[in-house]
Write a protein that holds these residues in place. Structure first.
Motif, PDB file in Angstrom:
ATOM      1  N   MET A   6      76.064  70.837  16.558  1.00 20.74           N
ATOM      2  CA  MET A   6      77.480  70.889  16.927  1.00 20.74           C
ATOM      3  C   MET A   6      77.785  72.193  17.656  1.00 20.74           C
ATOM      4  O   MET A   6      78.561  72.199  18.611  1.00 20.74           O
ATOM      5  N   PHE A  10      79.427  72.306  21.345  1.00 19.34           N
ATOM      6  CA  PHE A  10      80.645  73.031  21.699  1.00 19.34           C
ATOM      7  C   PHE A  10      80.380  74.135  22.718  1.00 19.34           C
ATOM      8  O   PHE A  10      81.237  74.426  23.555  1.00 19.34           O
ATOM      9  N   GLN A  42      78.527  63.421  16.656  1.00 19.79           N
ATOM     10  CA  GLN A  42      77.954  64.197  17.753  1.00 19.79           C
ATOM     11  C   GLN A  42      77.915  63.374  19.035  1.00 19.79           C
ATOM     12  O   GLN A  42      78.272  63.855  20.111  1.00 19.79           O
ATOM     13  N   CYS A  44      79.821  60.872  19.803  1.00 19.48           N
ATOM     14  CA  CYS A  44      81.202  60.688  20.241  1.00 19.48           C
ATOM     15  C   CYS A  44      81.690  61.915  21.009  1.00 19.48           C
ATOM     16  O   CYS A  44      82.246  61.789  22.102  1.00 19.48           O
ATOM     17  N   VAL A  45      81.492  63.087  20.450  1.00 21.76           N
ATOM     18  CA  VAL A  45      81.967  64.321  21.083  1.00 21.76           C
ATOM     19  C   VAL A  45      81.271  64.538  22.431  1.00 21.76           C
ATOM     20  O   VAL A  45      81.923  64.874  23.431  1.00 21.76           O
ATOM     21  N   HIS A  48      82.569  61.872  24.916  1.00 24.57           N
ATOM     22  CA  HIS A  48      83.990  62.149  25.184  1.00 24.57           C
ATOM     23  C   HIS A  48      84.120  63.261  26.233  1.00 24.57           C
ATOM     24  O   HIS A  48      84.909  63.153  27.174  1.00 24.57           O
ATOM     25  N   HIS A  49      83.340  64.299  26.083  1.00 24.62           N
ATOM     26  CA  HIS A  49      83.424  65.413  27.024  1.00 24.62           C
ATOM     27  C   HIS A  49      82.660  65.139  28.318  1.00 24.62           C
ATOM     28  O   HIS A  49      83.067  65.622  29.377  1.00 24.62           O
ATOM     29  N   PHE A  85      89.916  60.842  16.176  1.00 27.29           N
ATOM     30  CA  PHE A  85      89.562  60.797  17.591  1.00 27.29           C
ATOM     31  C   PHE A  85      90.161  59.588  18.319  1.00 27.29           C
ATOM     32  O   PHE A  85      90.246  59.578  19.542  1.00 27.29           O
TER      33      PHE A  85
END
Length: 157
Positions: A6, A10, A42, A44-45, A48-49, A85
């Protein structure tokens, strides 16, 4: 290990504001490392980005769909963290559909996003999502497929 991953995610996301190509490369590398068996949050993030870093609306839509697919993957429990989310994921899907001219699908995604708003707190993030929903809806009403300015829809929801 999950916390390290993570942190890597980030760090890659933070690159996006100043070095989008580098952020895209870093996130794609992380996506490939996770493969299909990675942690759903993870995945998903990352997706998404990655959607925010694409050059075309069609590419953004594919990554938006992958982000939502990570949330609703087989055997993935829909816990409070993942539910949080959903408004942003459906908002981004709506905007991508709008940008490629699929207005009815965009309206449907906006309706679904609004149906999940109760999971958002009455804080700055909740206000941001609600404002962005209104702005995408206004763009839909006007029939535009133009990308909304970053200050209006910086998609980093």
């Amino acid at each position: 290990m999950a916390e390290d991953r993570m942190a890597d995610i980030f760090a890659a996301v933070r690159l996006g504001g100043e070095r989008p190509a580098a952020a895209r490369r870093a996130l794609l590398t992380l996506w490939q490392e996770l493969d299909n068996g990675g942690d759903p949050l993870q995945r998903c993030v990352i997706a998404h980005h990655l959607a925010d870093l694409q050059d075309t609306a069609a590419q953004s839509l594919r990554w938006d769909q992958r982000a939502l697919g990570a949330v609703f993957g087989p055997g993935v429990p829909l816990d409070e963290g993942m539910r949080g989310f959903l408004p942003a994921l459906y908002l981004n899907l709506a905007d991508s559909h709008r940008r490629i001219g699929e207005f009815e699908l965009a309206r449907m995604q906006l309706t679904i996003a609004r149906g999940h708003l109760e999971v958002l707190a009455a804080d700055a993030y909740g206000a941001l999502i609600r404002t962005r929903l209104d702005r995408v809806e206004a763009a839909l009403t006007s029939g535009t497929t133009d990308r909304l300015p970053a200050d209006l829809l910086g998609r980093r929801c």
